[in-house]
Design an enzyme around this catalytic site. Structure first.
Site, PDB file in Angstrom:
ATOM      1  N   TYR A 146      29.544  36.282  70.234  1.00  0.00           N
ATOM      2  CA  TYR A 146      29.187  35.573  71.457  1.00  0.00           C
ATOM      3  C   TYR A 146      27.690  35.736  71.685  1.00  0.00           C
ATOM      4  CZ  TYR A 146      29.024  34.388  76.473  1.00  0.00           C
ATOM      5  OH  TYR A 146      28.730  33.851  77.697  1.00  0.00           O
ATOM      6  N   ASP A 241      21.341  39.500  67.534  1.00  0.00           N
ATOM      7  CA  ASP A 241      21.630  39.481  68.959  1.00  0.00           C
ATOM      8  C   ASP A 241      22.063  40.885  69.351  1.00  0.00           C
ATOM      9  OD1 ASP A 241      22.571  39.307  71.514  1.00  0.00           O
ATOM     10  OD2 ASP A 241      23.748  37.483  71.195  1.00  0.00           O
ATOM     11  N   LYS A 274      21.451  43.359  78.886  1.00  0.00           N
ATOM     12  CA  LYS A 274      22.297  44.460  79.341  1.00  0.00           C
ATOM     13  C   LYS A 274      21.536  45.762  79.589  1.00  0.00           C
ATOM     14  CE  LYS A 274      26.478  42.101  78.148  1.00  0.00           C
ATOM     15  NZ  LYS A 274      26.854  41.231  77.071  1.00  0.00           N
TER      16      LYS A 274
HETATM   17  C1  LIG Z   1      26.633  39.676  77.057  1.00  0.00           C
HETATM   18  C2  LIG Z   1      26.122  39.039  75.820  1.00  0.00           C
HETATM   19  C3  LIG Z   1      25.343  37.870  75.857  1.00  0.00           C
HETATM   20  C4  LIG Z   1      25.120  37.083  77.116  1.00  0.00           C
HETATM   21  O1  LIG Z   1      24.410  37.797  78.070  1.00  0.00           O
HETATM   22  P1  LIG Z   1      24.509  37.344  79.615  1.00  0.00           P
HETATM   23  O2  LIG Z   1      23.537  38.236  80.305  1.00  0.00           O
HETATM   24  O3  LIG Z   1      25.948  37.558  80.017  1.00  0.00           O
HETATM   25  O4  LIG Z   1      24.144  35.913  79.687  1.00  0.00           O
HETATM   26  C5  LIG Z   1      24.780  37.428  74.682  1.00  0.00           C
HETATM   27  N1  LIG Z   1      24.989  38.066  73.518  1.00  0.00           N
HETATM   28  C6  LIG Z   1      25.748  39.177  73.447  1.00  0.00           C
HETATM   29  C7  LIG Z   1      25.926  39.855  72.136  1.00  0.00           C
HETATM   30  C8  LIG Z   1      26.353  39.691  74.590  1.00  0.00           C
HETATM   31  O5  LIG Z   1      27.132  40.779  74.486  1.00  0.00           O
END
Ligand SMILES: *Cc1c(COP(=O)(O)O)cnc(C)c1O
Length: 436
Positions: A146, A241, A274
């Site tokens: 994601y 990511d 995060k």
């Molecule tokens: C949480 C997450 C996102 C999206 O971040 P948001 O702040 O919720 O938009 C993107 N990539 C990864 C791997 C994530 O865990």
């Protein structure tokens, strides 16, 4: 707590009248597991309290950011101080420079970063930048990873290899995802075939190095190595990511973990979020100078944000990064997370329940399966019904894990050995029920 009124239920009914599904992000609605979402009234250390006054040991930690636990005194102090100086200026501040410097020191694969407000925004902007810097349109992502909810990323695999994806959300026109190729995680043969066919057109390959959005699945070392080699060979940018893994699995992120196994390893671009905001809306993306200089105002790739680098959020992020940079922080966090996973495995084994788990730093995952899955298809072989029983039985015992089997979990520095032991004891009771 009153015996008669369920305040969570009351709030949920009220919320559903004015907010779609009663929530502002879908997984909070408990759709996968059923039941009433807990409305949280406060949090401290390893615990959260719901509207009925019930306390839970929190293994979600706001889906990753709360690595220090809730209400860490140094972070609270930094935020309080920042708030008194103003909430937002729409002009640059020294704190943004400090945070950028702090991030670059911890992740030397990057020379520059741009601060934004959410992981979605960071990933979306990364793709635009990768496309702008390479002059190519296509991108590779993996099923189960994601990267936020940008249009081009809401895609599932097409009917065959080298066909481009299909939208997974209404409102995403097929033309918008026609450049997104979706491959199976940890499948080297498929990756090689995709590059052989499309390599010259691929702007970037985006991956979660340790995937936390199909529960917890590691990219194998040979897989990461091959991703790196093929990107280099074909001139595509390798994007890690690390919104979830960054400053969570290790101080240097997952890229530092893979660099231990693959000498000299670096991604070309990194997406963060995060933990760097410590619970405030803050995210970032970065790369080497030559790539980042394509961004406006230096270059032709447009990207902007009214609240980007917000002074309160950067204060929260800086205080968080400072606290996690203390010697021994990750040793202690890793030890506790491993103790939880091994405790759960032993408790399940004692009751004859198929179970396995894995962790890195303060990030973890577990499955009601005999062996760890390697890709999304294998994760989804898990039984929903049994997971839901596990989830609700733990919740009844004051243990709050993610309400879906395809989500990872998080331990914070505030969790004590006693908290871990109490969770394992609760799980032992639950495994007894599951073994029947
Ligand atoms: C949480 C997450 C996102 C999206 O971040 P948001 O702040 O919720 O938009 C993107 N990539 C990864 C791997 C994530 O865990």
């Amino acid at each position: 707590m009153t015996q008669h009124t369920d305040h969570n239920l009351q709030l949920f009914e009220r919320a559903k009248q004015v907010i779609p599904g009663g929530v502002n992000s879908p997984v909070r609605a408990f759709r996968a597991v059923g039941g009433t979402p807990r409305f949280i009234t406060r949090a401290q250390g390893a615990y959260i309290w719901d509207a009925n006054g019930q306390r839970y040991t929190d293994y979600i930690g706001s889906w990753g950011p709360m690595i220090l636990g809730h209400g860490h005194p140094a972070v609270v102090e930094a935020v309080q101080k920042a708030v008194l100086e103003g909430f937002s200026y729409g002009a640059p501040t020294e704190r943004e420079v400090e945070l950028a410097e702090a991030i670059l020191k911890l992740m030397p694969s990057m020379d520059m970063v741009r601060l934004v407000s959410s992981g979605t925004e960071a990933a979306m902007s990364t793709i635009r930048l990768a496309r702008g810097a390479t002059g190519r349109s296509k991108l590779i992502k993996f099923e189960g990873c994601y990267h936020g909810h940008a249009d081009a990323l809401l895609v599932k695999a097409g009917s065959g290899l080298a066909t481009f994806g299909n939208p997974t959300s209404a409102g995403v026109p097929p033309e918008v995802v026609q450049h997104t190729l979706v491959l199976e995680y940890n499948n080297i043969a498929q990756l090689e075939a995709a590059f052989a066919e499309q390599g010259a057109d691929i702007a970037c390959l985006m991956m979660e190095p340790i995937c936390g959005n199909m529960n917890f699945v590691r990219a194998s070392i040979p897989f990461v190595k091959r991703c790196r080699e093929l990107c280099t060979q074909y001139g595509a940018l390798l994007v890690f990511d690390e919104v979830m893994t960054g400053f969570r699995v290790a101080l240097g992120g997952a890229q530092s973990v893979y660099a231990q196994a693959i000498p000299g390893f670096e991604p070309d671009m990194t997406v963060m979020g995060k933990v760097i905001g410590g619970g405030m809306p803050l995210a970032a993306f970065g790369a080497k100078r030559a790539v980042m200089e394509h961004l406006a105002p230096l270059g032709t790739v447009y990207q902007a944000g009214t609240l980007s680098g917000n002074p309160v959020a950067t204060a929260c992020g800086l205080a968080t990064l400072h606290a996690i940079s203390q010697p021994g922080f990750y040793d202690d966090l890793s030890r506790k997370t491993r103790a939880l996973i091994s405790g759960l495995c032993q408790a399940a084994a004692a009751e004859g329940v198929p179970f396995c788990g894995d962790s890195e730093g303060g990030m973890m995952g577990f499955y009601l399966l005999d062996t760890l899955p390697q890709n999304y298809g294998q994760v989804m072989q898990s039984s929903n019904e049994r997971f839901n029983q596990l989830f609700h039985s733990l919740l009844d015992r004051g243990v709050y894990i993610a309400p879906a089997l395809y989500e990872a979990g998080f331990v914070s520095a505030a969790h004590t050995d006693d908290d871990i032991a109490a969770t394992v004891a609760a799980a032992r009771e639950v495994f007894k029920i599951l073994s029947k």
